[in-house]
Design an enzyme around this catalytic site. Structure first.
Site, PDB file in Angstrom:
ATOM      1  N   GLY A   1      23.294   8.750  28.497  1.00 42.30           N
ATOM      2  CA  GLY A   1      23.622  10.247  28.829  1.00 42.30           C
ATOM      3  C   GLY A   1      22.274  10.589  29.546  1.00 42.30           C
ATOM      4  O   GLY A   1      21.086  10.029  28.950  1.00 42.30           O
ATOM      5  N   ALA A   2      22.285  10.184  31.101  1.00 39.51           N
ATOM      6  CA  ALA A   2      20.773  10.311  31.526  1.00 39.51           C
ATOM      7  C   ALA A   2      19.485  11.284  30.960  1.00 39.51           C
ATOM      8  O   ALA A   2      18.515  10.809  30.278  1.00 39.51           O
ATOM      9  CB  ALA A   2      20.666   9.721  32.857  1.00 39.51           C
TER      10      ALA A   2
ATOM     11  N   ASP B   1      22.729   8.493  37.027  1.00 39.58           N
ATOM     12  CA  ASP B   1      22.187   8.135  36.018  1.00 39.58           C
ATOM     13  C   ASP B   1      20.778   7.459  36.874  1.00 39.58           C
ATOM     14  O   ASP B   1      19.789   7.792  36.277  1.00 39.58           O
ATOM     15  CB  ASP B   1      22.582   6.869  35.714  1.00 39.58           C
ATOM     16  CG  ASP B   1      23.495   7.272  34.390  1.00 39.58           C
ATOM     17  OD1 ASP B   1      24.618   6.663  34.447  1.00 39.58           O
ATOM     18  OD2 ASP B   1      22.973   7.269  32.924  1.00 39.58           O
TER      19      ASP B   1
HETATM   20  O1  MRU Z   1      25.986   4.728  29.316  1.00 41.76           O
HETATM   21  P1  MRU Z   1      26.362   6.063  29.215  1.00 41.76           P
HETATM   22  O2  MRU Z   1      27.509   6.762  27.659  1.00 41.76           O
HETATM   23  O3  MRU Z   1      24.931   7.172  28.677  1.00 41.76           O
HETATM   24  O4  MRU Z   1      26.053   7.126  31.039  1.00 41.76           O
HETATM   25  C1  MRU Z   1      26.245   8.541  30.783  1.00 41.76           C
HETATM   26  C2  MRU Z   1      26.587   8.410  32.571  1.00 41.76           C
HETATM   27  O5  MRU Z   1      27.170   7.663  33.570  1.00 41.76           O
HETATM   28  C3  MRU Z   1      26.491   9.980  32.967  1.00 41.76           C
HETATM   29  O6  MRU Z   1      27.404  10.364  33.892  1.00 41.76           O
HETATM   30  C4  MRU Z   1      25.262   9.883  33.220  1.00 41.76           C
HETATM   31  O7  MRU Z   1      23.810   9.795  32.660  1.00 41.76           O
HETATM   32  C5  MRU Z   1      25.008  11.861  33.332  1.00 41.76           C
HETATM   33  S1  MRU Z   1      24.590  12.561  31.974  1.00 41.76           S
HETATM   34  C6  MRU Z   1      23.726  13.993  32.561  1.00 41.76           C
END
Ligand code: MRU
Length: 341
Positions: free
Chosen positions: A46-47, A236
């Site tokens: 998650g970003a 992201d």
């Molecule tokens: O691969 P991940 O689980 O890190 O991907 C996460 C996402 O795509 C989320 O939608 C994004 O990071 C936003 S989190 C607030």
């Protein structure tokens, strides 16, 4: 609410999200390579959460450095930052956090090594604290979208596990729930690693929010049947012109939303906006290991030797996006460039 990351007794504790929803276990990180590995292997994801983790990784790495002079310290610090930057390329939050730490060190030119270590630790903790505040503001700005009785669709996990606090997509939902507004959320399972099925449903159920898990392929049919009133996803990286990189599958949802006249919102903090780039083509899209696709939770589902393409993210062009919910309010994609601080 589960804490995704914590700094305690000079160590970084990361909730191992790869074990959820079955087990709640924290990984104790004593130095930066452990933090970097946890980010790479999606133990924390998650970003915003990986931005926070990278900052704490740098702080703990700096803390462990056994150097005396400022110049030795800066050299080692830069290599730690490089390690963090190489963990995951798509979310801009890691670079945002690294740039922030670098600027801080540069502006403290008179400080010695032990003072710099303390400054870095304080800043990493501040990034976490600010994210908690940011989540709350995103929630308040997004709240008016959550009308009584609506059906929302979300993808992946942009919840508390993906941030320091209330999440981005989930923040308006959690606040709406606290206020007694009734609504329902369809959650895409989000192959390949099932952040929707494993994490988002867990968070929503814990908060007492009515939700239904669906396969990713069901979303279009539900939209066509008129069963979705609103879509909210995370980000992201958002470009200056409002293109959005998010979990693979987001673009398909956005196209289907437009076809079916469903408002499509992105919830993202300003730390996810990359003001340096204009267009989506400039966003590096992470490709992840094949076994994420050929196996599910460790069980092989595809024949040995099959070729795999595993893009972790896609880009949704600004034209498909109704609005971007930030801590400063909701903006149309063409208003995003004005937010540059
Ligand atoms: O691969 P991940 O689980 O890190 O991907 C996460 C996402 O795509 C989320 O939608 C994004 O990071 C936003 S989190 C607030």
């Amino acid at each position: 609410m589960l804490k995704s990351i914590e700094w305690k007794d000079g160590r970084v504790f990361i909730l191992d999200q790869s074990l959820l929803p079955h087990r709640i276990e924290y990984i104790e990180c004593n130095d930066y390579p452990e933090v970097a590995e946890a980010i790479k292997t999606l133990k924390i994801r998650g970003a915003p959460a990986i931005g926070i983790a990278a900052a704490m990784g740098v702080a703990i790495g700096a803390e462990r450095l056994k150097v005396e002079t400022r110049s030795e310290f800066l050299k080692s610090l830069n290599s730690i930052i490089e390690v963090m930057l190489r963990t995951r390329p798509t979310a801009v939050n890691i670079r945002w956090a690294m740039d922030r730490l670098k600027r801080l060190v540069d502006s403290n030119s008179g400080k010695d090594v032990s003072e710099l270590k303390e400054i870095l630790k304080r800043e990493a903790l501040k990034i976490l604290e600010e994210d908690i505040e940011t989540n709350r503001s995103i929630g308040l700005h997004g709240l008016p979208l959550i009308k009584e009785g609506i059906n929302i669709l979300t993808h992946c996990n942009a919840g508390s596990l993906a941030t320091g606090g209330y999440g981005t997509v989930t923040a308006p939902m959690f606040i709406a729930r606290e206020k007694g507004i009734r609504f329902h959320v369809f959650v895409d399972e989000t192959r390949p690693v099932l952040q929707g099925a494993r994490l988002t449903t867990l968070e929503l159920l814990k908060a007492g929010i009515d939700c239904t898990l669906i396969t990713d392929n069901s979303a279009g049919a539900l939209m066509k049947k008129g069963l979705i009133d609103l879509i909210i996803v995370g980000a992201d990286r958002v470009t200056r012109r409002g293109d959005v990189a998010n979990k693979i599958g987001t673009y398909s949802l956005a196209v289907l939303a437009k076809e079916n006249n469903i408002p499509f919102y992105v919830a993202a903090p300003l730390s996810s906006i990359d003001f340096k780039i204009e267009s989506a083509e400039e966003i590096p899209i992470e490709e992840r290991p094949a076994d994420e696709v050929t196996t599910i939770m460790g069980i092989r589902i595809a024949p040995e030797g099959v070729k795999v393409k595993n893009m972790a993210f896609d880009v949704t062009p600004a034209g498909y996006i109704t609005g971007i919910i930030t801590e400063k309010g909701i903006f149309t994609p063409d208003e995003i460039s004005r937010l540059q601080g």
